[in-house]
Design an enzyme around this catalytic site. Structure first.
Site, mmCIF file in Angstrom:
data_model
loop_
_atom_site.group_PDB
_atom_site.id
_atom_site.type_symbol
_atom_site.label_atom_id
_atom_site.label_comp_id
_atom_site.label_asym_id
_atom_site.label_seq_id
_atom_site.Cartn_x
_atom_site.Cartn_y
_atom_site.Cartn_z
ATOM 1 N N LYS A 116 33.294 48.583 0.327
ATOM 2 C CA LYS A 116 32.679 47.734 1.339
ATOM 3 C C LYS A 116 32.576 46.291 0.836
ATOM 4 C CE LYS A 116 28.833 47.842 4.636
ATOM 5 N NZ LYS A 116 28.288 46.497 4.538
ATOM 6 N N SER A 141 28.336 46.702 -1.505
ATOM 7 C CA SER A 141 27.369 47.793 -1.435
ATOM 8 C C SER A 141 27.225 48.464 -2.788
ATOM 9 C CB SER A 141 27.800 48.826 -0.395
ATOM 10 O OG SER A 141 26.949 49.946 -0.419
ATOM 11 N N SER A 172 0.872 -1.165 0.000
ATOM 12 C CA SER A 172 0.000 0.000 0.000
ATOM 13 C C SER A 172 0.909 1.215 0.000
ATOM 14 C CB SER A 172 -0.887 0.006 1.254
ATOM 15 O OG SER A 172 -1.446 1.288 1.480
ATOM 16 N N THR A 173 0.373 2.337 -0.425
ATOM 17 C CA THR A 173 1.140 3.576 -0.252
ATOM 18 C C THR A 173 1.553 3.730 1.210
ATOM 19 O OG1 THR A 173 0.097 4.750 -2.092
ATOM 20 C CG2 THR A 173 0.984 6.104 -0.324
#
Length: 471
Positions: free
Chosen positions: A329, A323, A145-146
């Protein structure tokens, strides 16, 4: 000029007939699920461990069915050949279903059944859709079964992904340990509550990063035992309806042989079919790893903060401009993205907890969202571990002068004076150092609290860190 319509084949199920692309290995039930579930946009094929696990489970089931006399060797050979191809990574493009789906995983199970059946038919010399020779239900899903095939496949798939996760994290741990050895002679100040504490080495700090993650790896290895419990043979609710005698034991044995994992059958199949403990425990382990890894990334960002106005004890590799407005930066983008992975995994743990709690009576129908969360988390962690190692940790350098400056001027070194001059006198020196801005060593010499020889003995930073001085 009109386009020629794609070739189709007609299949049927409980709801009637439906056209399926002639070249598709999936069948009617997968086709219906493709129409029904447009939720996350994340397809099953993105999680190959799950597909491989389904193939292993279906191969084991086929061997057990053949052993129990359910079908002949020809059908077994076809199914085995198709499953082996899936295990090797073939036909994964046929698993296009959304990972989020209703039905307790039935659509995923049928996707696997149909793909395996149609490929088995080809290997047996038949055309796709000629299910009288090898049927997705009667043969590929035989004695199943699943409700037992799906959770068992999740257990196996998670175990497969866990092995890859452990390997990726082990490489990251090794990278931190290598930096620990490289920075073993770099003295610096340790900090508690973001305040100066006592000296340590940068090597000790990086070794600790490695060891904290190594502890999580040990937990991930230990949890495999829970993942290896399966409910194959339970069929719909755990009673074993439609499974022949001996099937459950034969399937469990075959699955252990195929996966190389210590697979074992649950003692109570009714309980095991509704239980999700393994998923909850595994998710908890990943949450713990996320907490540790995020903390390490926080520390890397803090230790590298600056470059002029922060701690600046280490340098992270510069990966990209930081930036669109501030020239020069550079941001710690690699630890940042790993932080975000950790946040995602921690959030997924709550989803898994809620899904596990919501199970009712003999089945938990919410296992698909549990699967989606766990396989996503494993994928994110594996990618994050490599990214952090290759693009950050391997390239970290130490600012030795900065570390030495903090040791020389820190008030924290006064802690070592407690046994010699007492806590009160040590506190007075610390207060004066804070007030005047002088270093502790300067004040000790100025006030002649200790001789140079005594200073060398008591305030030797190498001795204070528990390290052995090189001969």
């Amino acid at each position: 000029m009109s386009q020629t319509p794609a070739a189709m084949r007609i299949e049927h199920d409980l709801l009637g007939e439906l056209a399926v692309p002639a070249d598709a290995y999936y069948g009617v039930q997968t086709a219906r699920a493709l129409e029904n579930f447009h939720i996350s946009g994340v397809q099953l094929r993105l999680y190959p461990d799950l597909i491989r696990a389904f193939a292993m489970v279906k191969m084991a089931a086929a061997r057990a069915n053949h052993e129990c006399g359910q079908f002949d060797r020809n059908i077994l050979t076809g199914i085995e050949g198709a499953c082996q191809e899936l295990i090797e990574g073939k036909l994964h493009d046929q698993f296009r279903l959304d990972v989020l789906q209703g039905g307790a995983g039935t659509s995923t199970n049928m996707n696997a059944n149909e793909v395996i059946a149609n490929r088995a038919l080809e290997l047996m010399g038949h055309a796709k859709g000629e299910y009288r020779y090898c049927d997705p239900h009667d043969h590929v899903n035989g004695s199943q079964s699943t409700n037992d095939a799906y959770p068992t496949s999740l257990h196996v798939g998670i175990a497969l992904g866990n092995a890859r996760l452990i390997a990726a994290m082990t490489e990251l741990v090794q990278a931190f340990r290598a930096k620990g050895r490289e920075f073993g002679d770099v003295l610096k100040m340790g900090r508690t509550q973001l305040q100066d504490a006592v000296p340590m080495t940068l090597g000790q700090e990086f070794t600790a990063f490695g060891e904290t993650l190594a502890g999580e790896i040990r937990t991930l290895k230990a949890i495999e035992q829970v993942l290896c419990e399966t409910n194959m043979g339970a069929t719909a609710i755990g009673t074993g309806l439609n499974a022949p005698p001996g099937y459950a034991e034969a399937c469990t044995k075959a699955l252990a042989e195929i996966t190389g994992l210590p697979i074992y059958k649950a003692e109570d199949l009714i309980e095991a079919t509704q239980d999700t403990q393994a998923f909850v425990l595994y998710s908890s382990c990943m949450k713990s790893l996320a907490i540790k890894l995020s903390k390490v990334c926080n520390d890397l960002r803090l230790l590298s903060s600056g470059p002029r106005c922060g701690l600046r004890e280490i340098n992270l590799p510069a990966k990209q401009p930081g930036s669109s407005i501030m020239p020069g930066k550079v941001n710690p983008v690699i630890p940042e993205v790993v932080n975000m992975v950790c946040f995602r995994v921690i959030g997924s743990d709550l989803t898994i907890s809620m899904a596990a709690e919501a199970g009712q009576l003999q089945l938990n129908v919410f296992e698909p969202v549990i699967a989606a969360c766990i396989f996503e988390a494993q994928t994110l962690f594996i990618n994050a571990a490599r990214t952090l190692r290759v693009h950050c940790v391997d390239g970290i350098t130490a600012n030795r002068d900065v570390c030495a400056h903090y040791v020389d001027f820190s008030i924290g070194t006064v802690t070592a004076l407690n046994p010699v001059i007492g806590y009160e006198r040590s506190t007075e020196l610390a207060a004066e150092a804070m007030k005047t801005g002088k270093g502790i060593l300067d004040l000790i010499r100025e006030k002649k609290v200790l001789t140079d020889a005594q200073i060398a003995q008591v305030l030797d930073p190498v001795t204070m860190t528990g390290q052995k001085r090189a001969e």
